[in-house]
Design an enzyme around this catalytic site. Structure first.
Site, PDB file in Angstrom:
ATOM      1  N   MET A  69      25.165  43.181  26.638  1.00 19.08           N
ATOM      2  CA  MET A  69      25.992  42.413  27.973  1.00 19.08           C
ATOM      3  C   MET A  69      25.353  42.779  29.596  1.00 19.08           C
ATOM      4  O   MET A  69      25.070  42.260  30.375  1.00 19.08           O
ATOM      5  CB  MET A  69      27.551  42.865  28.081  1.00 19.08           C
ATOM      6  CG  MET A  69      28.236  42.148  26.873  1.00 19.08           C
ATOM      7  SD  MET A  69      27.752  40.515  26.207  1.00 19.08           S
ATOM      8  CE  MET A  69      28.154  38.939  27.311  1.00 19.08           C
ATOM      9  N   GLU A  70      25.495  44.242  29.744  1.00 19.43           N
ATOM     10  CA  GLU A  70      24.350  44.481  31.584  1.00 19.43           C
ATOM     11  C   GLU A  70      23.348  43.682  31.420  1.00 19.43           C
ATOM     12  O   GLU A  70      22.767  43.336  32.690  1.00 19.43           O
ATOM     13  CB  GLU A  70      24.697  45.858  31.543  1.00 19.43           C
ATOM     14  CG  GLU A  70      26.392  46.004  31.462  1.00 19.43           C
ATOM     15  CD  GLU A  70      26.832  46.108  30.193  1.00 19.43           C
ATOM     16  OE1 GLU A  70      28.359  46.887  30.743  1.00 19.43           O
ATOM     17  OE2 GLU A  70      26.512  46.116  28.972  1.00 19.43           O
TER      18      GLU A  70
ATOM     19  N   ASP B 295      18.672  29.684  44.012  1.00 16.69           N
ATOM     20  CA  ASP B 295      19.403  30.200  45.158  1.00 16.69           C
ATOM     21  C   ASP B 295      18.617  29.779  46.713  1.00 16.69           C
ATOM     22  O   ASP B 295      18.542  29.308  47.483  1.00 16.69           O
ATOM     23  CB  ASP B 295      20.341  30.799  45.116  1.00 16.69           C
ATOM     24  CG  ASP B 295      21.384  30.677  47.117  1.00 16.69           C
ATOM     25  OD1 ASP B 295      21.743  30.085  47.277  1.00 16.69           O
ATOM     26  OD2 ASP B 295      21.289  32.092  47.459  1.00 16.69           O
TER      27      ASP B 295
ATOM     28  N   MET C  51      36.785  41.612  28.451  1.00 14.35           N
ATOM     29  CA  MET C  51      37.566  42.709  27.156  1.00 14.35           C
ATOM     30  C   MET C  51      36.008  44.048  27.864  1.00 14.35           C
ATOM     31  O   MET C  51      35.636  44.098  26.921  1.00 14.35           O
ATOM     32  CB  MET C  51      37.659  42.047  25.891  1.00 14.35           C
ATOM     33  CG  MET C  51      38.415  41.489  25.916  1.00 14.35           C
ATOM     34  SD  MET C  51      40.186  41.980  27.065  1.00 14.35           S
ATOM     35  CE  MET C  51      40.749  40.444  27.141  1.00 14.35           C
ATOM     36  N   CYS C  52      34.601  43.490  28.110  1.00 16.80           N
ATOM     37  CA  CYS C  52      34.270  44.229  28.381  1.00 16.80           C
ATOM     38  C   CYS C  52      34.475  45.180  29.102  1.00 16.80           C
ATOM     39  O   CYS C  52      35.452  46.113  30.234  1.00 16.80           O
ATOM     40  CB  CYS C  52      32.860  44.160  29.475  1.00 16.80           C
ATOM     41  SG  CYS C  52      31.199  44.204  29.327  1.00 16.80           S
ATOM     42  N   HIS C  53      33.269  46.725  28.302  1.00 14.63           N
ATOM     43  CA  HIS C  53      34.461  47.987  29.269  1.00 14.63           C
ATOM     44  C   HIS C  53      33.532  48.424  30.538  1.00 14.63           C
ATOM     45  O   HIS C  53      32.079  47.992  31.013  1.00 14.63           O
ATOM     46  CB  HIS C  53      33.528  49.151  28.267  1.00 14.63           C
ATOM     47  CG  HIS C  53      34.394  48.886  27.257  1.00 14.63           C
ATOM     48  ND1 HIS C  53      34.700  48.753  25.910  1.00 14.63           N
ATOM     49  CD2 HIS C  53      35.742  49.820  26.872  1.00 14.63           C
ATOM     50  CE1 HIS C  53      35.387  48.723  24.810  1.00 14.63           C
ATOM     51  NE2 HIS C  53      36.422  49.269  25.949  1.00 14.63           N
TER      52      HIS C  53
END
Length: 159
Positions: free
Chosen positions: A112-113, A127, A76-78
């Site tokens: 969110m980004e 890693d 649901m993230c644009h």
């Protein structure tokens, strides 16, 4: 109840929020997190002496890539136009802090980004250094990622 939830309809079905009628605004979000490492690993990162290559350069690329692909991994993230990404690493004795700032001009925020950039950048560090962090049993008793948070979020009108 579902009328108070922005990502569900009246029947409780998940939906993307309609931002079509919102005005475009300039937005900036900054997120930060850290990876705890052994002091000897931190020194190897400082000396660019990790066998897989330059840890911070690789983590920077990973963070930027994650920012650009957030809409593909967060439901649901644009998909938003990213206008700028800044990454900043702070190496301490036993940890590396990563701060990611994201800027956009659009109808929805970019926190969110920024969070995706931080978590992916820290995962890339893990890693890259995991061979140095493993104990004799192949475990990572001193390695952890934490303290991930949005530290600032701003928006301003374009008028």
């Amino acid at each position: 109840m579902s009328e108070d939830l922005t990502h569900t309809d009246e029947e409780g079905n998940v939906q993307m929020v309609d931002v079509g009628d919102k005005p475009d605004t300039a937005r900036r979000a900054v997120a930060r997190g850290e990876i705890q490492l052994q002091p000897s690993t931190i020194q190897s990162v400082r000396d660019d002496d990790i066998g897989k290559g330059n840890v911070l350069a690789t983590a920077r690329v990973g963070a930027v890539q994650a920012v650009k692909h957030t809409w593909e991994t967060i439901p649901m993230c644009h998909q938003i136009p990213i206008t700028n990404v800044e990454t900043d690493f702070d190496l301490r004795e036993d940890r590396i802090t990563l701060e990611v700032a994201v800027e956009t001009t659009g109808k929805t925020g970019c926190e969110m980004e920024a969070l995706e950039g931080v978590t992916s950048g820290l995962n890339v560090i893990w890693d890259m250094v995991k061979a140095a962090e493993k104990d004799e049993d192949g475990q990572y008793p001193e390695t952890s990622i934490g303290e991930v948070r949005v530290v600032t979020k701003r928006k301003r009108s374009l008028q």
